[in-house]
Design a protein around this motif. Sequence first.
Motif, PDB file in Angstrom:
ATOM      1  N   LEU A 110       0.832  -1.061   0.312  1.00 45.02           N
ATOM      2  CA  LEU A 110       0.155  -0.060  -0.172  1.00 45.02           C
ATOM      3  C   LEU A 110       0.812   1.117   0.029  1.00 45.02           C
ATOM      4  N   VAL A 111       0.698   2.235  -0.954  1.00 43.99           N
ATOM      5  CA  VAL A 111       1.392   3.368  -0.900  1.00 43.99           C
ATOM      6  C   VAL A 111       0.401   4.613  -0.604  1.00 43.99           C
ATOM      7  N   TYR A 112       0.936   5.226   0.562  1.00 44.14           N
ATOM      8  CA  TYR A 112       0.177   6.455   1.095  1.00 44.14           C
ATOM      9  C   TYR A 112       1.016   7.641   0.621  1.00 44.14           C
ATOM     10  N   THR A 113       0.086   8.697   0.743  1.00 46.59           N
ATOM     11  CA  THR A 113       0.640  10.036   0.174  1.00 46.59           C
ATOM     12  C   THR A 113       0.061  10.971   1.216  1.00 46.59           C
ATOM     13  N   ARG A 114       0.679  12.246   1.347  1.00 43.76           N
ATOM     14  CA  ARG A 114       0.008  13.137   2.300  1.00 43.76           C
ATOM     15  C   ARG A 114      -0.898  14.011   1.342  1.00 43.76           C
ATOM     16  N   VAL A 115      -2.096  14.273   1.973  1.00 43.93           N
ATOM     17  CA  VAL A 115      -3.115  15.112   1.117  1.00 43.93           C
ATOM     18  C   VAL A 115      -3.837  15.815   2.026  1.00 43.93           C
ATOM     19  N   MET A 116      -3.762  17.235   1.836  1.00 41.51           N
ATOM     20  CA  MET A 116      -4.364  18.226   2.955  1.00 41.51           C
ATOM     21  C   MET A 116      -4.092  17.948   4.163  1.00 41.51           C
ATOM     22  N   GLY A 117      -2.723  17.592   4.428  1.00 38.01           N
ATOM     23  CA  GLY A 117      -2.562  17.573   6.018  1.00 38.01           C
ATOM     24  C   GLY A 117      -2.652  16.022   6.646  1.00 38.01           C
ATOM     25  N   TYR A 118      -3.156  15.172   5.945  1.00 40.30           N
ATOM     26  CA  TYR A 118      -3.295  13.776   6.485  1.00 40.30           C
ATOM     27  C   TYR A 118      -2.672  12.621   5.509  1.00 40.30           C
ATOM     28  N   HIS A 119      -2.625  11.534   5.956  1.00 43.42           N
ATOM     29  CA  HIS A 119      -2.051  10.386   5.094  1.00 43.42           C
ATOM     30  C   HIS A 119      -3.359   9.756   4.391  1.00 43.42           C
ATOM     31  N   ARG A 120      -3.239   9.318   3.157  1.00 44.28           N
ATOM     32  CA  ARG A 120      -4.370   8.410   2.682  1.00 44.28           C
ATOM     33  C   ARG A 120      -3.799   7.614   1.706  1.00 44.28           C
ATOM     34  N   PRO A 121      -4.368   6.322   1.575  1.00 40.59           N
ATOM     35  CA  PRO A 121      -3.458   5.237   0.392  1.00 40.59           C
ATOM     36  C   PRO A 121      -4.033   5.884  -0.823  1.00 40.59           C
ATOM     37  N   VAL A 122      -3.118   5.734  -1.988  1.00 39.01           N
ATOM     38  CA  VAL A 122      -3.231   6.077  -3.014  1.00 39.01           C
ATOM     39  C   VAL A 122      -4.350   5.197  -3.791  1.00 39.01           C
ATOM     40  N   GLU A 123      -4.433   3.851  -3.247  1.00 39.08           N
ATOM     41  CA  GLU A 123      -5.499   3.146  -3.568  1.00 39.08           C
ATOM     42  C   GLU A 123      -6.960   3.551  -3.878  1.00 39.08           C
ATOM     43  N   SER A 124      -7.225   4.563  -2.825  1.00 39.35           N
ATOM     44  CA  SER A 124      -8.549   4.777  -2.526  1.00 39.35           C
ATOM     45  C   SER A 124      -8.840   6.302  -3.269  1.00 39.35           C
ATOM     46  N   PHE A 125      -7.917   6.548  -4.362  1.00 42.65           N
ATOM     47  CA  PHE A 125      -8.272   7.846  -5.035  1.00 42.65           C
ATOM     48  C   PHE A 125      -9.153   7.435  -6.357  1.00 42.65           C
ATOM     49  N   ASN A 126      -9.808   8.679  -6.459  1.00 45.18           N
ATOM     50  CA  ASN A 126     -10.561   8.522  -7.980  1.00 45.18           C
ATOM     51  C   ASN A 126      -9.569   8.567  -9.226  1.00 45.18           C
ATOM     52  N   ILE A 127      -9.823   8.365 -10.356  1.00 47.83           N
ATOM     53  CA  ILE A 127      -9.203   8.291 -11.278  1.00 47.83           C
ATOM     54  C   ILE A 127      -8.326   9.504 -11.752  1.00 47.83           C
ATOM     55  N   GLY A 128      -9.013  10.510 -11.470  1.00 51.99           N
ATOM     56  CA  GLY A 128      -8.292  11.732 -11.778  1.00 51.99           C
ATOM     57  C   GLY A 128      -7.227  12.138 -10.604  1.00 51.99           C
ATOM     58  N   LYS A 129      -7.447  11.705  -9.553  1.00 57.63           N
ATOM     59  CA  LYS A 129      -6.427  11.820  -8.583  1.00 57.63           C
ATOM     60  C   LYS A 129      -5.221  11.053  -8.745  1.00 57.63           C
ATOM     61  N   LYS A 130      -5.586   9.835  -9.059  1.00 58.80           N
ATOM     62  CA  LYS A 130      -4.381   8.800  -9.595  1.00 58.80           C
ATOM     63  C   LYS A 130      -3.615   9.179 -10.527  1.00 58.80           C
TER      64      LYS A 130
END
Length: 54
Positions: free
Chosen positions: A20-40
């Motif tokens: 699982l790859v996590y990235t920092r978005v708006m001050g908190y960490h989220r898994p890239v897997e949960s992003f929508n197609i545009g955010k990916k």
Amino acid sequence: MQTQTTEALLQYNEKRTKCLVYTRVMGYHRPVESFNIGKKGEHKQRTHFRECKS
């Protein structure tokens, strides 16, 4: 080089696990897997850099 990599991946395929790859978005960490197609797509276009030691 590419064939050696492919052979190694096939040889050890049963030992591989999902990462699982996590990235920092708006001050908190989220898994890239949960992003929508545009955010990916946006995540793939990011430029990685290394900060020089001072």
